[in-house]
Design a protein around this motif. Structure first.
Motif, PDB file in Angstrom:
ATOM      1  N   PRO A 288     -44.802 -36.269 -29.110  1.00  0.00           N
ATOM      2  CA  PRO A 288     -43.705 -35.757 -28.282  1.00  0.00           C
ATOM      3  C   PRO A 288     -42.366 -36.329 -28.753  1.00  0.00           C
ATOM      4  O   PRO A 288     -42.299 -37.460 -29.229  1.00  0.00           O
ATOM      5  N   VAL A 289     -41.340 -35.533 -28.620  1.00  0.00           N
ATOM      6  CA  VAL A 289     -39.989 -35.938 -29.001  1.00  0.00           C
ATOM      7  C   VAL A 289     -39.145 -36.013 -27.748  1.00  0.00           C
ATOM      8  O   VAL A 289     -39.158 -35.106 -26.917  1.00  0.00           O
ATOM      9  N   SER A 290     -38.419 -37.077 -27.620  1.00  0.00           N
ATOM     10  CA  SER A 290     -37.530 -37.239 -26.480  1.00  0.00           C
ATOM     11  C   SER A 290     -36.433 -36.180 -26.523  1.00  0.00           C
ATOM     12  O   SER A 290     -35.844 -35.929 -27.581  1.00  0.00           O
ATOM     13  N   PRO A 291     -36.121 -35.538 -25.402  1.00  0.00           N
ATOM     14  CA  PRO A 291     -35.048 -34.539 -25.392  1.00  0.00           C
ATOM     15  C   PRO A 291     -33.709 -35.095 -25.866  1.00  0.00           C
ATOM     16  O   PRO A 291     -32.888 -34.361 -26.409  1.00  0.00           O
ATOM     17  N   SER A 292     -33.489 -36.388 -25.702  1.00  0.00           N
ATOM     18  CA  SER A 292     -32.211 -36.976 -26.138  1.00  0.00           C
ATOM     19  C   SER A 292     -32.078 -36.969 -27.659  1.00  0.00           C
ATOM     20  O   SER A 292     -30.978 -37.137 -28.186  1.00  0.00           O
ATOM     21  N   LEU A 293     -33.184 -36.792 -28.389  1.00  0.00           N
ATOM     22  CA  LEU A 293     -33.131 -36.764 -29.850  1.00  0.00           C
ATOM     23  C   LEU A 293     -32.923 -35.365 -30.409  1.00  0.00           C
ATOM     24  O   LEU A 293     -32.755 -35.191 -31.608  1.00  0.00           O
ATOM     25  N   ILE A 294     -32.962 -34.357 -29.552  1.00  0.00           N
ATOM     26  CA  ILE A 294     -32.803 -32.974 -29.998  1.00  0.00           C
ATOM     27  C   ILE A 294     -31.334 -32.592 -29.875  1.00  0.00           C
ATOM     28  O   ILE A 294     -30.766 -32.596 -28.782  1.00  0.00           O
ATOM     29  N   HIS A 295     -30.715 -32.262 -31.010  1.00  0.00           N
ATOM     30  CA  HIS A 295     -29.288 -31.920 -31.032  1.00  0.00           C
ATOM     31  C   HIS A 295     -29.075 -30.621 -31.799  1.00  0.00           C
ATOM     32  O   HIS A 295     -29.794 -30.327 -32.747  1.00  0.00           O
ATOM     33  N   GLY A 296     -28.096 -29.855 -31.407  1.00  0.00           N
ATOM     34  CA  GLY A 296     -27.688 -28.682 -32.155  1.00  0.00           C
ATOM     35  C   GLY A 296     -28.589 -27.469 -32.019  1.00  0.00           C
ATOM     36  O   GLY A 296     -28.550 -26.586 -32.850  1.00  0.00           O
ATOM     37  N   VAL A 297     -29.404 -27.411 -30.979  1.00  0.00           N
ATOM     38  CA  VAL A 297     -30.262 -26.251 -30.773  1.00  0.00           C
ATOM     39  C   VAL A 297     -29.650 -25.392 -29.688  1.00  0.00           C
ATOM     40  O   VAL A 297     -29.352 -25.876 -28.599  1.00  0.00           O
ATOM     41  N   SER A 298     -29.450 -24.108 -30.005  1.00  0.00           N
ATOM     42  CA  SER A 298     -28.940 -23.201 -28.966  1.00  0.00           C
ATOM     43  C   SER A 298     -29.954 -22.083 -28.776  1.00  0.00           C
ATOM     44  O   SER A 298     -30.528 -21.566 -29.735  1.00  0.00           O
ATOM     45  N   VAL A 299     -30.203 -21.752 -27.536  1.00  0.00           N
ATOM     46  CA  VAL A 299     -31.179 -20.730 -27.174  1.00  0.00           C
ATOM     47  C   VAL A 299     -30.474 -19.711 -26.292  1.00  0.00           C
ATOM     48  O   VAL A 299     -29.806 -20.085 -25.330  1.00  0.00           O
TER      49      VAL A 299
ATOM     50  N   SER B 106     -29.742 -17.237 -23.339  1.00  0.00           N
ATOM     51  CA  SER B 106     -30.150 -17.426 -21.946  1.00  0.00           C
ATOM     52  C   SER B 106     -31.385 -16.602 -21.577  1.00  0.00           C
ATOM     53  O   SER B 106     -32.243 -17.063 -20.833  1.00  0.00           O
ATOM     54  N   LYS B 107     -31.525 -15.384 -22.115  1.00  0.00           N
ATOM     55  CA  LYS B 107     -32.712 -14.571 -21.825  1.00  0.00           C
ATOM     56  C   LYS B 107     -33.969 -15.258 -22.356  1.00  0.00           C
ATOM     57  O   LYS B 107     -35.001 -15.271 -21.701  1.00  0.00           O
ATOM     58  N   SER B 108     -33.883 -15.835 -23.543  1.00  0.00           N
ATOM     59  CA  SER B 108     -35.038 -16.525 -24.117  1.00  0.00           C
ATOM     60  C   SER B 108     -35.357 -17.780 -23.330  1.00  0.00           C
ATOM     61  O   SER B 108     -36.523 -18.105 -23.111  1.00  0.00           O
ATOM     62  N   ALA B 109     -34.333 -18.499 -22.896  1.00  0.00           N
ATOM     63  CA  ALA B 109     -34.553 -19.716 -22.125  1.00  0.00           C
ATOM     64  C   ALA B 109     -35.240 -19.396 -20.806  1.00  0.00           C
ATOM     65  O   ALA B 109     -36.171 -20.104 -20.398  1.00  0.00           O
ATOM     66  N   ARG B 110     -34.823 -18.307 -20.149  1.00  0.00           N
ATOM     67  CA  ARG B 110     -35.472 -17.917 -18.892  1.00  0.00           C
ATOM     68  C   ARG B 110     -36.922 -17.513 -19.136  1.00  0.00           C
ATOM     69  O   ARG B 110     -37.813 -17.847 -18.359  1.00  0.00           O
ATOM     70  N   LEU B 111     -37.175 -16.799 -20.234  1.00  0.00           N
ATOM     71  CA  LEU B 111     -38.535 -16.391 -20.560  1.00  0.00           C
ATOM     72  C   LEU B 111     -39.413 -17.620 -20.800  1.00  0.00           C
ATOM     73  O   LEU B 111     -40.507 -17.736 -20.253  1.00  0.00           O
ATOM     74  N   LEU B 112     -38.928 -18.568 -21.578  1.00  0.00           N
ATOM     75  CA  LEU B 112     -39.699 -19.781 -21.853  1.00  0.00           C
ATOM     76  C   LEU B 112     -39.901 -20.610 -20.592  1.00  0.00           C
ATOM     77  O   LEU B 112     -40.966 -21.179 -20.381  1.00  0.00           O
ATOM     78  N   ASP B 113     -38.886 -20.659 -19.771  1.00  0.00           N
ATOM     79  CA  ASP B 113     -38.997 -21.413 -18.519  1.00  0.00           C
ATOM     80  C   ASP B 113     -40.082 -20.805 -17.627  1.00  0.00           C
ATOM     81  O   ASP B 113     -40.878 -21.509 -17.025  1.00  0.00           O
ATOM     82  N   ALA B 114     -40.135 -19.475 -17.559  1.00  0.00           N
ATOM     83  CA  ALA B 114     -41.131 -18.802 -16.732  1.00  0.00           C
ATOM     84  C   ALA B 114     -42.544 -18.962 -17.289  1.00  0.00           C
ATOM     85  O   ALA B 114     -43.518 -18.987 -16.553  1.00  0.00           O
TER      86      ALA B 114
END
Length: 73
Positions: free
Chosen positions: A46-57, A59-67
């Motif tokens: 697992p990777v800590s979210p604080s180490l993830i930089h520069g990723v943009s998703v 909003s439609k994809s983010a909602r789909l992944l969240d669901a």
């Protein structure tokens, strides 16, 4: 998965020959399979979210992944 034995070259299909395209692709894969090395084991940590930089998703994809989290785990 079917293991295909190919001894000779596969003819290049003409455009629009769907079955021939698939047969050519499967033949190409069968010839290339011996060249692919399989790693012994891949361990994904697992990777800590604080180490993830520069990723943009979008909003439609983010909602789909969240669901999807509601159904997958």
């Amino acid at each position: 998965m079917t293991n295909l034995k190919v001894d000779g070259p596969v003819p290049v299909p003409l455009e629009g020959e769907g079955e021939a395209d698939l047969a050519a692709l499967r033949g190409d894969c069968a010839r290339m399979a011996p060249h692919w090395a399989v790693p012994d084991r891949i361990v994904a940590l697992p990777v800590s979210p604080s180490l993830i930089h520069g990723v943009s998703v979008p909003s439609k994809s983010a909602r789909l992944l969240d669901a999807m989290g509601e159904y997958g785990g």
